[in-house]
Design a protein around this motif. Sequence first.
Motif, PDB file in Angstrom:
ATOM      1  N   VAL A  18     -35.678 -59.614 -39.563  1.00 24.52           N
ATOM      2  CA  VAL A  18     -36.234 -58.530 -38.751  1.00 24.52           C
ATOM      3  C   VAL A  18     -35.210 -58.068 -37.720  1.00 24.52           C
ATOM      4  N   LEU A  19     -34.524 -59.012 -37.108  1.00 24.56           N
ATOM      5  CA  LEU A  19     -33.577 -58.672 -36.052  1.00 24.56           C
ATOM      6  C   LEU A  19     -32.240 -58.139 -36.565  1.00 24.56           C
ATOM      7  N   ASN A  20     -31.790 -58.632 -37.708  1.00 25.54           N
ATOM      8  CA  ASN A  20     -30.443 -58.307 -38.166  1.00 25.54           C
ATOM      9  C   ASN A  20     -30.351 -57.473 -39.438  1.00 25.54           C
ATOM     10  N   HIS A  21     -31.436 -57.369 -40.183  1.00 18.86           N
ATOM     11  CA  HIS A  21     -31.372 -56.703 -41.485  1.00 18.86           C
ATOM     12  C   HIS A  21     -32.573 -55.781 -41.674  1.00 18.86           C
ATOM     13  N   LYS A  22     -32.750 -54.845 -40.785  1.00 19.25           N
ATOM     14  CA  LYS A  22     -33.927 -53.972 -40.807  1.00 19.25           C
ATOM     15  C   LYS A  22     -34.008 -53.093 -42.047  1.00 19.25           C
ATOM     16  N   GLN A  23     -32.899 -52.883 -42.736  1.00 23.17           N
ATOM     17  CA  GLN A  23     -32.912 -52.055 -43.926  1.00 23.17           C
ATOM     18  C   GLN A  23     -33.398 -52.825 -45.160  1.00 23.17           C
ATOM     19  N   ASP A  24     -33.545 -54.125 -45.042  1.00 21.16           N
ATOM     20  CA  ASP A  24     -33.970 -54.949 -46.171  1.00 21.16           C
ATOM     21  C   ASP A  24     -35.470 -54.856 -46.396  1.00 21.16           C
ATOM     22  N   ALA A  25     -35.883 -55.213 -47.598  1.00 14.93           N
ATOM     23  CA  ALA A  25     -37.303 -55.266 -47.943  1.00 14.93           C
ATOM     24  C   ALA A  25     -37.657 -56.709 -48.262  1.00 14.93           C
ATOM     25  N   VAL A  26     -38.886 -57.070 -47.977  1.00 17.02           N
ATOM     26  CA  VAL A  26     -39.312 -58.451 -48.181  1.00 17.02           C
ATOM     27  C   VAL A  26     -40.770 -58.481 -48.620  1.00 17.02           C
ATOM     28  N   GLY A  27     -41.102 -59.498 -49.387  1.00 17.68           N
ATOM     29  CA  GLY A  27     -42.473 -59.707 -49.831  1.00 17.68           C
ATOM     30  C   GLY A  27     -42.771 -61.193 -49.862  1.00 17.68           C
ATOM     31  N   LEU A  28     -44.046 -61.530 -50.039  1.00 21.23           N
ATOM     32  CA  LEU A  28     -44.470 -62.930 -50.040  1.00 21.23           C
ATOM     33  C   LEU A  28     -45.505 -63.147 -51.131  1.00 21.23           C
ATOM     34  N   ALA A  29     -45.219 -64.070 -52.036  1.00 20.41           N
ATOM     35  CA  ALA A  29     -46.161 -64.449 -53.079  1.00 20.41           C
ATOM     36  C   ALA A  29     -46.508 -65.928 -52.905  1.00 20.41           C
ATOM     37  N   LEU A  30     -47.759 -66.237 -53.075  1.00 18.24           N
ATOM     38  CA  LEU A  30     -48.222 -67.624 -52.965  1.00 18.24           C
ATOM     39  C   LEU A  30     -48.735 -68.061 -54.331  1.00 18.24           C
ATOM     40  N   PHE A  31     -48.316 -69.228 -54.773  1.00 15.81           N
ATOM     41  CA  PHE A  31     -48.885 -69.734 -56.017  1.00 15.81           C
ATOM     42  C   PHE A  31     -49.541 -71.075 -55.778  1.00 15.81           C
ATOM     43  N   GLY A  32     -50.695 -71.242 -56.434  1.00 18.27           N
ATOM     44  CA  GLY A  32     -51.545 -72.397 -56.199  1.00 18.27           C
ATOM     45  C   GLY A  32     -52.746 -72.020 -55.356  1.00 18.27           C
ATOM     46  N   THR A  33     -53.006 -70.713 -55.203  1.00 19.34           N
ATOM     47  CA  THR A  33     -54.124 -70.233 -54.391  1.00 19.34           C
ATOM     48  C   THR A  33     -55.428 -70.283 -55.189  1.00 19.34           C
ATOM     49  N   ALA A  34     -56.541 -70.234 -54.478  1.00 22.38           N
ATOM     50  CA  ALA A  34     -57.842 -70.204 -55.141  1.00 22.38           C
ATOM     51  C   ALA A  34     -58.062 -68.866 -55.833  1.00 22.38           C
ATOM     52  N   GLU A  35     -57.573 -67.790 -55.214  1.00 13.93           N
ATOM     53  CA  GLU A  35     -57.760 -66.456 -55.776  1.00 13.93           C
ATOM     54  C   GLU A  35     -56.539 -66.022 -56.585  1.00 13.93           C
ATOM     55  N   THR A  36     -56.728 -64.959 -57.341  1.00 12.27           N
ATOM     56  CA  THR A  36     -55.658 -64.362 -58.126  1.00 12.27           C
ATOM     57  C   THR A  36     -55.564 -62.900 -57.730  1.00 12.27           C
ATOM     58  N   GLU A  37     -54.474 -62.549 -57.052  1.00 14.76           N
ATOM     59  CA  GLU A  37     -54.277 -61.166 -56.596  1.00 14.76           C
ATOM     60  C   GLU A  37     -52.842 -60.756 -56.877  1.00 14.76           C
ATOM     61  N   GLY A  68     -54.654 -59.528 -67.334  1.00 12.10           N
ATOM     62  CA  GLY A  68     -55.184 -60.886 -67.283  1.00 12.10           C
ATOM     63  C   GLY A  68     -54.071 -61.921 -67.215  1.00 12.10           C
ATOM     64  N   GLY A  69     -54.463 -63.161 -67.081  1.00 14.84           N
ATOM     65  CA  GLY A  69     -53.493 -64.245 -66.953  1.00 14.84           C
ATOM     66  C   GLY A  69     -52.946 -64.319 -65.535  1.00 14.84           C
ATOM     67  N   TYR A  70     -51.861 -65.015 -65.367  1.00  8.62           N
ATOM     68  CA  TYR A  70     -51.188 -65.154 -64.080  1.00  8.62           C
ATOM     69  C   TYR A  70     -52.157 -65.590 -62.981  1.00  8.62           C
ATOM     70  N   GLU A  71     -52.944 -66.595 -63.302  1.00  5.99           N
ATOM     71  CA  GLU A  71     -54.001 -67.056 -62.393  1.00  5.99           C
ATOM     72  C   GLU A  71     -53.455 -67.905 -61.258  1.00  5.99           C
ATOM     73  N   HIS A  72     -54.182 -67.867 -60.151  1.00  7.84           N
ATOM     74  CA  HIS A  72     -53.884 -68.637 -58.939  1.00  7.84           C
ATOM     75  C   HIS A  72     -52.552 -68.238 -58.308  1.00  7.84           C
ATOM     76  N   ILE A  73     -52.184 -66.968 -58.481  1.00 11.49           N
ATOM     77  CA  ILE A  73     -50.980 -66.412 -57.854  1.00 11.49           C
ATOM     78  C   ILE A  73     -51.409 -65.179 -57.076  1.00 11.49           C
ATOM     79  N   SER A  74     -51.090 -65.156 -55.788  1.00 15.03           N
ATOM     80  CA  SER A  74     -51.472 -64.039 -54.929  1.00 15.03           C
ATOM     81  C   SER A  74     -50.260 -63.476 -54.222  1.00 15.03           C
ATOM     82  N   VAL A  75     -50.152 -62.161 -54.226  1.00 20.04           N
ATOM     83  CA  VAL A  75     -49.112 -61.500 -53.441  1.00 20.04           C
ATOM     84  C   VAL A  75     -49.716 -61.291 -52.057  1.00 20.04           C
ATOM     85  N   ALA A  76     -49.311 -62.132 -51.112  1.00 19.26           N
ATOM     86  CA  ALA A  76     -49.884 -62.117 -49.763  1.00 19.26           C
ATOM     87  C   ALA A  76     -49.322 -60.979 -48.918  1.00 19.26           C
TER      88      ALA A  76
END
Length: 143
Positions: free
Chosen positions: A61-80, A88-96
């Motif tokens: 955030v401080l040094n690379h404001k032009q960059d893009a970032v995302g967060l995915a969680l795997f092992g979650t109860a939901e699938t998003e 279908g498929g790709y269960e228990h993976i959520s893009v937070a």
Amino acid sequence: FGGWDSRLTCLPAHKHCNTCPQHLPKMSKCATLFAVDVSETMNPYLTDVIGFLQSNLCRMVLNHKQDAVGLALFGTAETENEPAAEGGGYEHISVAHNMAPVKFSIVSAVNSIAVGGHQADLMDTIIVASDALNRYVRKLKYG
């Protein structure tokens, strides 16, 4: 004599180089998606993982404001995630946090990470992460 002096300019005898600041190549944008295992087996390590992510994200955030970032969680109860919604498929993976220019909002997403208690396939996670990155950079210029 080549190189650069204390004023950060090329010395007269020095032509174009890759060592002085004005001749360094410009930094290209970077797109990063962090994939975090939140299954039960990661419970003892999750605090360390969150600290690592917070540190790196704050630096971004401080040094690379032009960059893009995302967060995915795997092992979650939901699938998003997009591949699961489309076929279908790709269960228990959520893009937070969807891929977006880096801001402090992703740090709050990291703060809300909790153990999911489910198992997810690592290859499925890589596919979901690759899909999210591809969807984001498809219309942008990244080098």
